[in-house]
Design an enzyme around this catalytic site. Structure first.
Site, mmCIF file in Angstrom:
data_model
loop_
_atom_site.group_PDB
_atom_site.id
_atom_site.type_symbol
_atom_site.label_atom_id
_atom_site.label_comp_id
_atom_site.label_asym_id
_atom_site.label_seq_id
_atom_site.Cartn_x
_atom_site.Cartn_y
_atom_site.Cartn_z
ATOM 1 N N GLU A 93 24.565 -47.056 -46.304
ATOM 2 C CA GLU A 93 25.585 -47.781 -45.556
ATOM 3 C C GLU A 93 25.870 -49.128 -46.200
ATOM 4 O O GLU A 93 24.998 -49.740 -46.811
ATOM 5 C CB GLU A 93 25.128 -48.032 -44.115
ATOM 6 C CG GLU A 93 24.933 -46.796 -43.282
ATOM 7 C CD GLU A 93 24.406 -47.115 -41.891
ATOM 8 O OE1 GLU A 93 24.187 -46.161 -41.129
ATOM 9 O OE2 GLU A 93 24.208 -48.309 -41.567
ATOM 10 N N CYS A 334 21.994 -50.936 -37.951
ATOM 11 C CA CYS A 334 21.828 -50.477 -39.330
ATOM 12 C C CYS A 334 21.095 -49.135 -39.350
ATOM 13 O O CYS A 334 20.068 -48.963 -38.718
ATOM 14 C CB CYS A 334 21.029 -51.519 -40.116
ATOM 15 S SG CYS A 334 20.881 -51.120 -41.850
#
Length: 356
Positions: A93, A334
């Site tokens: 990511e 996250c």
């Protein structure tokens, strides 16, 4: 893979590599510019290279890129989370954030994470592998292409522990700093670590004055061990001493991240211990509201509690700011977007990230 990751080499190393394939060194600088000034990963065209030379380069080296496969824009338009696929189909990511004066990108340094922090989605499937140097820089260029905007600031706070992937991380930052490439100032780069003390001290000797951010999240060892397994290896005092050393060597003020988790680290005693720990130091606290994940069933603190904790820290002489939400309401923590993409691929292909 062909053995040499070309977009992971420093400019001087790329010049030397060119000579190993019997080409002049200046071609290495041209290739470095292709990768890191123009943000390209395609070897099928390189300015100033003829077809024969392009084929020769491609036959003797490789480029590790990062392809954007998922985009999650915030409703307020201030941020975009990207899911990026690497050459082996692993997913990481990156988060692009718009501010009034600059754009910031948060990148990943590992596929998964071995640190095991209780409140973090990134670590729930463990560590798959380290990112290679070119895969880290490629996140920056892929995001700039997708957003159409320039990134001025970089934070290494995505998936993974940067200091566990020390060599590749430092190499990537040197490449991004090179004036013949992106030319990013070290002062615009922040690296977050949960406190790997030997590599914190090693980083202080690199002559690379980036901003060091310590994931603290508790002010005593007993409580920190309950939520952060790294605390079994290094005490808070050892982490603080290494951070003090980093400040002495670089002159860069240390930031401490403190994720406020109701019922875990938000008591009056927690507050007093945190003030006592940091008072008198060149330190700043980033106070973060816990973002709930399904693997850690705790609630998010309300805004009043967050502001009260912040105000008490400031009144106690600890410079504190509350990290504002960048607007990623869904899959905001996250690692959540990566986990979602892995589940989607497992359903589609019957093949999980763990065994791919």
């Amino acid at each position: 893979f062909r053995s040499t990751e070309l977009n992971g080499l420093q400019q001087s190393d790329l010049r030397e590599w060119m000579q190993t394939i019997n080409e002049p060194a200046f071609r290495g600088s041209q290739l470095f510019t292709h990768f890191h000034k123009h943000g390209q990963t395609d070897l099928s065209y390189i300015t100033g290279f003829g077809e024969a030379l392009r084929k020769k380069v491609a036959a003797n080296g490789r480029v590790d890129g990062a392809e954007i496969i998922r985009t999650l824009p915030a409703k307020n338009g201030r941020s975009i989370k990207y899911g990026l696929r690497l050459s082996d189909d692993r997913i990481v990511e990156a988060v692009f954030m718009r501010y009034p004066t600059h754009n910031t990108l948060c990148i990943s340094t590992q596929v998964g994470c071995a640190m095991g922090c209780a409140f973090c989605a990134s670590t729930k499937d463990g560590l798959i592998r380290n990112l290679r140097t070119g895969e880290m820089t490629a996140q920056v260029y892929a995001t700039e292409r997708a957003s159409g905007e320039t990134i001025q600031n970089l934070v290494l706070m995505g998936i993974g522990e940067p200091l566990q992937n020390y060599t590749n991380t430092v190499a990537a930052l040197r490449i991004l700093h090179d004036p013949d490439g992106k030319g990013m100032s070290y002062r615009n780069i922040s690296l977050s670590t949960c406190g790997i003390v030997p590599n914190m001290r090693r980083l202080a000797e690199e002559d690379m004055p980036i901003n060091l951010v310590i994931s603290l999240h508790a002010a005593n060892d007993r409580k920190r061990r309950e939520i952060m397994p790294i605390a079994e290896h290094y005490t808070i005092q050892e982490v603080i001493a290494a951070a003090d050393d980093y400040f002495e060597k670089t002159g860069r003020r240390i930031s401490y991240e403190y994720t406020l988790i109701p019922g875990v680290n938000d008591t009056e005693n927690d507050l007093k211990e945190l003030i006592q720990l940091l008072k008198g130091r060149q330190a700043h606290v980033n106070l973060i509201a816990y973002h709930p994940i399904k693997e850690y069933q705790k609630t998010r603190p309300d805004a009043t509690a967050l502001q009260r904790f912040s105000a008490r820290l400031n009144a106690g002489g600890i410079r504190t700011t509350v990290r504002k939400s960048i607007g990623l309401e869904e899959q905001g923590a996250c690692g959540q977007l990566r986990a979602q993409e892995n589940r989607r691929q497992e359903v589609q292909y019957g093949n999980s990230d763990k065994n791919r």
